[in-house]
Design a protein around this motif. Structure first.
Motif, PDB file in Angstrom:
ATOM      1  N   ARG A   1       0.896  -1.252  -0.128  1.00 50.75           N
ATOM      2  CA  ARG A   1      -0.038  -0.111   0.063  1.00 50.75           C
ATOM      3  C   ARG A   1       0.777   1.193   0.067  1.00 50.75           C
ATOM      4  O   ARG A   1       2.157   1.153   0.008  1.00 50.75           O
ATOM      5  CB  ARG A   1      -0.679  -0.142   1.217  1.00 50.75           C
ATOM      6  CG  ARG A   1      -1.827   1.134   1.355  1.00 50.75           C
ATOM      7  CD  ARG A   1      -2.408   1.080   2.514  1.00 50.75           C
ATOM      8  NE  ARG A   1      -3.354   2.383   2.734  1.00 50.75           N
ATOM      9  CZ  ARG A   1      -3.377   3.208   3.918  1.00 50.75           C
ATOM     10  NH1 ARG A   1      -2.424   2.872   4.814  1.00 50.75           N
ATOM     11  NH2 ARG A   1      -4.120   4.167   3.802  1.00 50.75           N
ATOM     12  N   ARG A   2       0.272   2.223   0.089  1.00 48.25           N
ATOM     13  CA  ARG A   2       1.048   3.456  -0.138  1.00 48.25           C
ATOM     14  C   ARG A   2       1.947   3.658   1.078  1.00 48.25           C
ATOM     15  O   ARG A   2       1.737   3.668   2.129  1.00 48.25           O
ATOM     16  CB  ARG A   2       0.297   4.805  -0.019  1.00 48.25           C
ATOM     17  CG  ARG A   2      -0.816   4.869  -1.028  1.00 48.25           C
ATOM     18  CD  ARG A   2      -2.152   5.654  -0.417  1.00 48.25           C
ATOM     19  NE  ARG A   2      -2.688   4.877   0.430  1.00 48.25           N
ATOM     20  CZ  ARG A   2      -3.380   5.546   1.325  1.00 48.25           C
ATOM     21  NH1 ARG A   2      -3.540   7.013   1.492  1.00 48.25           N
ATOM     22  NH2 ARG A   2      -4.048   4.974   2.289  1.00 48.25           N
TER      23      ARG A   2
ATOM     24  N   ALA B   1       2.211   2.359   1.415  1.00 50.67           N
ATOM     25  CA  ALA B   1       1.635   3.622   1.622  1.00 50.67           C
ATOM     26  C   ALA B   1       2.580   4.660   1.094  1.00 50.67           C
ATOM     27  O   ALA B   1       3.496   4.946   1.370  1.00 50.67           O
ATOM     28  CB  ALA B   1       1.341   3.764   3.045  1.00 50.67           C
TER      29      ALA B   1
ATOM     30  N   GLY C   1       2.639   8.873   1.392  1.00 50.11           N
ATOM     31  CA  GLY C   1       1.572   9.989   1.924  1.00 50.11           C
ATOM     32  C   GLY C   1       2.590  10.914   2.584  1.00 50.11           C
ATOM     33  O   GLY C   1       3.859  10.807   2.528  1.00 50.11           O
TER      34      GLY C   1
ATOM     35  N   GLU D   1     -10.688   3.951   5.086  1.00 54.43           N
ATOM     36  CA  GLU D   1      -9.679   4.644   4.349  1.00 54.43           C
ATOM     37  C   GLU D   1      -8.512   4.015   3.574  1.00 54.43           C
ATOM     38  O   GLU D   1      -8.381   3.929   2.250  1.00 54.43           O
ATOM     39  CB  GLU D   1      -8.729   5.541   5.467  1.00 54.43           C
ATOM     40  CG  GLU D   1      -7.708   6.413   4.763  1.00 54.43           C
ATOM     41  CD  GLU D   1      -6.284   5.819   4.481  1.00 54.43           C
ATOM     42  OE1 GLU D   1      -5.714   6.275   3.463  1.00 54.43           O
ATOM     43  OE2 GLU D   1      -6.015   4.790   4.916  1.00 54.43           O
TER      44      GLU D   1
ATOM     45  N   GLY E   1      -8.850   3.505  -0.696  1.00 58.72           N
ATOM     46  CA  GLY E   1      -7.868   3.649  -1.464  1.00 58.72           C
ATOM     47  C   GLY E   1      -7.642   2.517  -2.601  1.00 58.72           C
ATOM     48  O   GLY E   1      -7.294   2.621  -3.761  1.00 58.72           O
TER      49      GLY E   1
ATOM     50  N   VAL F   1     -11.800   8.495  -1.102  1.00 63.18           N
ATOM     51  CA  VAL F   1     -10.510   8.742  -0.387  1.00 63.18           C
ATOM     52  C   VAL F   1     -10.276  10.133   0.148  1.00 63.18           C
ATOM     53  O   VAL F   1      -9.697  10.413   0.981  1.00 63.18           O
ATOM     54  CB  VAL F   1      -9.403   8.428  -1.619  1.00 63.18           C
ATOM     55  CG1 VAL F   1      -8.033   9.026  -1.118  1.00 63.18           C
ATOM     56  CG2 VAL F   1      -9.122   7.309  -2.032  1.00 63.18           C
TER      57      VAL F   1
ATOM     58  N   ASP G   1      -9.037  11.014   3.985  1.00 62.32           N
ATOM     59  CA  ASP G   1      -7.617  11.615   3.966  1.00 62.32           C
ATOM     60  C   ASP G   1      -7.892  13.203   4.498  1.00 62.32           C
ATOM     61  O   ASP G   1      -8.898  14.042   3.929  1.00 62.32           O
ATOM     62  CB  ASP G   1      -7.022  11.678   2.796  1.00 62.32           C
ATOM     63  CG  ASP G   1      -6.220  10.191   2.712  1.00 62.32           C
ATOM     64  OD1 ASP G   1      -6.534   9.350   3.563  1.00 62.32           O
ATOM     65  OD2 ASP G   1      -5.798  10.123   1.633  1.00 62.32           O
TER      66      ASP G   1
ATOM     67  N   ARG H   1      -3.895  14.245   0.650  1.00 59.29           N
ATOM     68  CA  ARG H   1      -4.735  13.894  -0.386  1.00 59.29           C
ATOM     69  C   ARG H   1      -3.972  13.702  -1.665  1.00 59.29           C
ATOM     70  O   ARG H   1      -3.870  13.000  -2.484  1.00 59.29           O
ATOM     71  CB  ARG H   1      -5.820  14.858  -0.658  1.00 59.29           C
ATOM     72  CG  ARG H   1      -6.979  14.487   0.250  1.00 59.29           C
ATOM     73  CD  ARG H   1      -8.078  15.400   0.232  1.00 59.29           C
ATOM     74  NE  ARG H   1      -8.887  15.496   1.379  1.00 59.29           N
ATOM     75  CZ  ARG H   1      -9.785  16.470   1.738  1.00 59.29           C
ATOM     76  NH1 ARG H   1      -9.646  17.482   1.019  1.00 59.29           N
ATOM     77  NH2 ARG H   1     -10.298  16.252   2.788  1.00 59.29           N
TER      78      ARG H   1
ATOM     79  N   THR I   1      -1.989  10.736  -1.661  1.00 60.47           N
ATOM     80  CA  THR I   1      -2.421   9.509  -1.851  1.00 60.47           C
ATOM     81  C   THR I   1      -2.864   9.230  -3.375  1.00 60.47           C
ATOM     82  O   THR I   1      -2.731   8.254  -3.843  1.00 60.47           O
ATOM     83  CB  THR I   1      -3.853   9.531  -1.110  1.00 60.47           C
ATOM     84  OG1 THR I   1      -3.394   9.393   0.476  1.00 60.47           O
ATOM     85  CG2 THR I   1      -4.700   8.295  -1.589  1.00 60.47           C
TER      86      THR I   1
ATOM     87  N   TRP J   1      -0.116   7.855  -5.273  1.00 56.07           N
ATOM     88  CA  TRP J   1       0.057   6.487  -5.052  1.00 56.07           C
ATOM     89  C   TRP J   1      -1.083   5.753  -5.896  1.00 56.07           C
ATOM     90  O   TRP J   1      -0.510   4.565  -6.485  1.00 56.07           O
ATOM     91  CB  TRP J   1      -0.293   6.067  -3.592  1.00 56.07           C
ATOM     92  CG  TRP J   1      -0.572   4.861  -3.108  1.00 56.07           C
ATOM     93  CD1 TRP J   1       0.324   3.723  -3.409  1.00 56.07           C
ATOM     94  CD2 TRP J   1      -1.801   4.061  -3.074  1.00 56.07           C
ATOM     95  NE1 TRP J   1      -0.195   2.369  -3.224  1.00 56.07           N
ATOM     96  CE2 TRP J   1      -1.414   2.655  -2.879  1.00 56.07           C
ATOM     97  CE3 TRP J   1      -2.927   4.523  -2.830  1.00 56.07           C
ATOM     98  CZ2 TRP J   1      -2.569   1.640  -2.626  1.00 56.07           C
ATOM     99  CZ3 TRP J   1      -4.032   3.586  -2.587  1.00 56.07           C
ATOM    100  CH2 TRP J   1      -3.598   2.287  -2.416  1.00 56.07           C
TER     101      TRP J   1
END
Length: 215
Positions: free
Chosen positions: A3-4, A23, A25, A91, A95, A109, A113, A118, A121, A124
């Motif tokens: 993930r981001r 993820a 971010g 959340e 995503g 999203v 966020d 944002r 994200t 990502w």
């Protein structure tokens, strides 16, 4: 299928061979089916006592059967902690739903966020969509823990994911790829969340560390 991963740079997620679920971010200085349903793929239902305040219309987030995002024991006897868990879960689901729907500008999203993360994200999500990737398989999220801030307006959430059975698929060629051989499939995520005026716990920062979990 990371993930981001809010570690350092988005460039790390542009490698097509890696499952980009780790993820991306950044910090806020404050603490497909429809991209519309909630919790249909979760193993632990949201506690009714953590229901949002009246007037808060939350996005409904649905994931297709080709990608199972499961949540093991995301429950707490404390209603405030349960609310943090529920919004943290949504959340994450928002995503992946955005990736599958090829929608970097997902309203779901944006709902979960803060403004400060944002844009990252979105980058990502685009690290998949710009290359024509979607996600398939199964991604369990487990070992969730919440620590509340003293003022009740902030919280820290940690959880782990197991990418063993999570993969990317090229939308045009249908080529499926998993993590490169030798990659540790376990990733620990550390999130900071803040409660907005509507009572929604929004993601304000997230960091991913591969190899920091086990089952």
């Amino acid at each position: 299928m990371a993930r981001r991963a809010l570690t350092t740079t988005v460039a790390a997620f542009t490698t097509a061979a890696a499952l980009l679920l780790t993820a991306c971010g950044g910090g806020d200085d404050s603490a497909a089916d429809d991209i519309k349903g909630s919790g249909s793929n979760s193993r632990s239902p949201a506690a009714s006592k953590s229901s949002p305040a009246p007037g808060v219309e939350r996005p409904v987030i649905k994931l297709p059967s080709s990608f199972r995002l499961t949540f093991e024991n995301w429950t707490s006897s404390d209603p405030v902690e349960q609310a943090v868990l529920d919004d943290g879960k949504e959340e994450l689901r928002a995503g992946y739903a955005a990736v599958i729907a090829n929608d970097p500008d997902s309203e779901a999203v944006a709902f979960y966020d803060t403004e400060g993360v944002r844009g990252q994200t979105r980058e990502w999500i685009k690290s998949y969509t710009d290359k024509g990737f979607t996600v398939i398989g199964e991604l369990p999220a487990f070992d969730a823990k919440v620590v509340m801030a003293g003022n009740g307006k902030g919280a820290a959430l940690t959880y782990c994911t197991d990418e063993t059975d999570a993969k990317t698929r090229n939308r045009k060629t249908n080529q499926v790829e998993g993590n490169p051989a030798g990659t540790n499939p376990y990733v620990r995520y550390s999130l900071s969340l803040v409660k907005n005026e509507q009572g929604v716990w929004q993601n304000s920062s997230v960091r991913g560390e591969r190899g920091k979990c086990s089952r």
